[in-house]
Design an enzyme around this catalytic site. Sequence first.
Site, PDB file in Angstrom:
ATOM      1  N   CYS A  54       0.829  -1.207   0.000  1.00 35.69           N
ATOM      2  CA  CYS A  54       0.000   0.000   0.000  1.00 35.69           C
ATOM      3  C   CYS A  54       0.865   1.259   0.000  1.00 35.69           C
ATOM      4  O   CYS A  54       0.463   2.297  -0.548  1.00 35.69           O
ATOM      5  CB  CYS A  54      -0.952  -0.015   1.183  1.00 35.69           C
ATOM      6  SG  CYS A  54      -0.156  -0.358   2.772  1.00 35.69           S
ATOM      7  N   HIS A 309      -1.583   0.754   7.754  1.00 35.38           N
ATOM      8  CA  HIS A 309      -2.008   0.817   6.350  1.00 35.38           C
ATOM      9  C   HIS A 309      -1.772   2.247   5.845  1.00 35.38           C
ATOM     10  O   HIS A 309      -2.017   3.220   6.549  1.00 35.38           O
ATOM     11  CB  HIS A 309      -3.480   0.445   6.247  1.00 35.38           C
ATOM     12  CG  HIS A 309      -4.008   0.456   4.847  1.00 35.38           C
ATOM     13  ND1 HIS A 309      -3.463  -0.325   3.847  1.00 35.38           N
ATOM     14  CD2 HIS A 309      -5.018   1.162   4.282  1.00 35.38           C
ATOM     15  CE1 HIS A 309      -4.133  -0.099   2.720  1.00 35.38           C
ATOM     16  NE2 HIS A 309      -5.077   0.791   2.957  1.00 35.38           N
TER      17      HIS A 309
END
Length: 992
Positions: A54, A309
């Site tokens: 990510c 994340h």
Amino acid sequence: RRNCRGNPNCLVGIGEHVWLGEIDENSFHNIDDPNCERRKKNAFVGLTNLGATCYVNTFLQMWFLNLELRQALYLCPSARSERAGAEDIPKDKDYEPQTICEHLQYLFALLQNSKRRYIDPSGFVKALGLDTGQQQDAQEFSKLFMSLLEDTLSKQKNPDVRNIVQKQFCGEYAYVTVCNQCGRESKLVSKFYELELNIQGHKQLTDCITEFLKEEKLEGDNRYFCETCQSKQNATRKIRLLSLPCTLNLQLMRFVFDRQTGHKKKLNTYIGFSELLDMEPFMEQKNGIYVYELSAVLIHRGVSAYSGHYIAHVKDPQTGEWYKFNDEDIEKMEGKKLQLGIEEDLAEPSKSQTRKPKCGKGTHCSRNAYMLVYRLQTREKSLTVEVPAFLQELVERDNCKFEEWCNEMAEMRKQSVAQGKIKHEEVKELYKRLPAEAGSPYDFISLEWLQKWLDESTPPKPIDNTACLCSHGKLHPDKISMMKRISEYVADFFYRRYGGGPRLNVKALCRDCVVERCRILRLKNQLNEDYKTVTNLLKTTVKGNDGFWVGKASLRSWRQLALEQLNEQDEDAEPSNGKMNGNTQNKDESSEEKREEEEELNFNEDIVCPHGDLCISENERRVVSKEAWEKLKQYFPKAPEFPNNKECCSQCKILEREGEENEALHKMMASEQKNSLQNLFHDKCRPCLGSWPQETDELYIVSQFFVEEWRKFVRRPTRCSPVSLVGNSGLLCPHGGLMFTYASMTKEDSKHIALIWPSEWERIQKLFVVDHVIKIIRTQVAGADPESALYTSEPELCPGCREGLLCQQQRDLREYTQATIYVHKVVDNKKVMKDAAPELNVSSSEAEEEREENKPEGEQDPDFNQTNGGAKRQKTSHQSYVTYQNQGIRRSTRHRKVRGEKALLVSANQTLKELKIQIMHAFSVAPFDQNLSINGRLLTDDTATLGSLGVIPESVILLKADEPIADYAAMDDVMQVCMPEEGFKGTGLLGH
């Protein structure tokens, strides 16, 4: 309605409701609508997260929306663009970019004109050699990739392409040092691609920039050498911003090194920032345009530095609208959703939550933003970027593949719906004819199979009725609750369509099993009454030979054995004992369980000898009356029967007599040998090489293993086997030479041998078989000093094999894996206790340490066990020469752990730096604060292996820790040294 499971005629609630009503066409397939994967109008294209990539996706989306960078990359020539474009690539093969620029070109072209909702960046990630399963430092990735891209583009001829990275991201600042004495100003100009801002203790972005540029005093030991004054002088140093790039990257240093824990941590504090940033107050020259607009906010979700994340909030430069880029999902941010970084906060425990500050119009604050990107404000019209023709052809080819896939999925959905409708009508018709009418032929089918037939998600397997069969090959009466009675017409259809068997009709019911079940139920109900009867019968005295022998252990537990036996017979018919339709228990497993059960003694088998006859020990059995035996036989019909007049096993009687004779013989032999070899039995009477006895010039040698085995026999002659052989071959090499020198036998090898007096040796030769005679001879010169005596051995020493043994021993000490060493913490040259890192849960209390000292050698060390996963201590061995080890000669005792020590598992080929990281986890001491030494010698070379440094198994390394200094200014540099992270080592980002 629920199904009546005990009623084989109930066919309601078995899954038929799915088919009897109106059915949604989507239930006939599990294929998603392919149009859900299609890009919506005026929407951006997402990027697939390949596991932990990510952080890569956020930067790719941000760089894609930098129109100048995208335009320059499109202008970058490639091997494909110089030829015929996409036409030279076979249609059955995918396009494979060869360089980083080609990868970025193709990715940007797909992001711009692809019809897919998201695309796969695996080619780009693979080209960089990134590990898709490991999350990396996003800020480090940005720096390394920009450096790689600049280096790659520097070879281009077109200046717009060659200089794009510098034009967009590169600025200049100067380190300015001013002498307080003469006022001389020294300036060092340096380029930057991002400003790294400390956020500790600050609430606003402008405060962080101010601290970055603040003046620093150079005084005391840190004074500055002035070339004008030609001496060290007090001075001031600060950073001056000389020029700023079009795109200003501001790195917020959220990830810092915590010296207390030895790990990185994340600072989850709020930082406020505005959509407009005026940099003029921070510039050296005030005559330029320095107003910047916020264009991107890169965010890390999560409170830990090691997980979380990454997402990005990026502004579309053409429309000015904000979008949230979260891998495959992209969302427009407007209205209340336009709060940059706020909605991505992951809540910490309520006690540690910090209240969010209020933000005015045009300002935002975030506790997770780690990078802010500002673009120079301009009135020029936004740039329009067109995809080059050769790239557009590749995009069109990919779009064609996507359309083909969509059509293929749509056709599969259509076929599944058509097949589902046909099956729907078929199932409805069969279900109506499923019940068996009174007086009509019928079959039994398992409920489980019928439910699978009615479940459209799992195609039914062939019918398998074997799990419900009894031992007679018929339907077991206790399995009927698992079955359903259906009409013969439907059963014929099922067996034709799906196959399987055996078929179970009205003739399949088993009468024998019904009779047996009734017998078991009667015995269960009768057991308590019979137990009282048998107990009373056992109280009566048996006269004559009318009784039967029964084991006392069996009599004590006969009721429990009978109940278990009845329950086992009952459980054999339980529905849970086997599954239907091919899911039966593994035959090997069931047969193995049966064998284990058979090995357990059944009733009255405790008085059966190994030959299958009545045992000779009357203490283990007693006589019971004929009436009591007949009651017991009802429950144990297969129990061995021994009438009162039955003779004991004749073979056991013979063996008993022989055993008694052998015991007597062993006792006599042990007594005779002990009396003959008193010196060998008592260590204090044995000669010693260190102080050679004057009364003899010859001593004989035997293996210490022989001595220990012989002593065991003498002490316990009835339990241990007699020793018949003096095996000295283990002390000799393959050539027949002695493996030990006289000097070594007086020291380290003394534990392998035992010395024998000449008189005692004569008795040993009479009592035992000797394979090799070994003796030491002393030769003295008349009138000479006794210390100058010469010692020789027969057989003589084998120098080659002795050398090989020593080399093997040294090699074993240098070439080990997963061996134990000990690290001892010292302070001011005194060994003290140091608590271990709390996350390792290693106990360090005095009581536990004292218990450890008193444990036998064979027990595991709890500290060692917890720290190193319970691994055992490694033992070194020599295979080529030291065959005496196979004879059980004792090794030297292991190191005894003391307070303050921790046991670590290490290998000879690991480096000192890797050992320091292990020590950091065990003692919470950072590697740069560790001073290690072994045997008074400092260990300083971090790159050297432990084997080369002389660290061997069971070594004790002393650790002296420097006191930590509460200075966080150099944390970023420290982090690179201390953390056991590979980072981007071995990837393409460092290849240039």
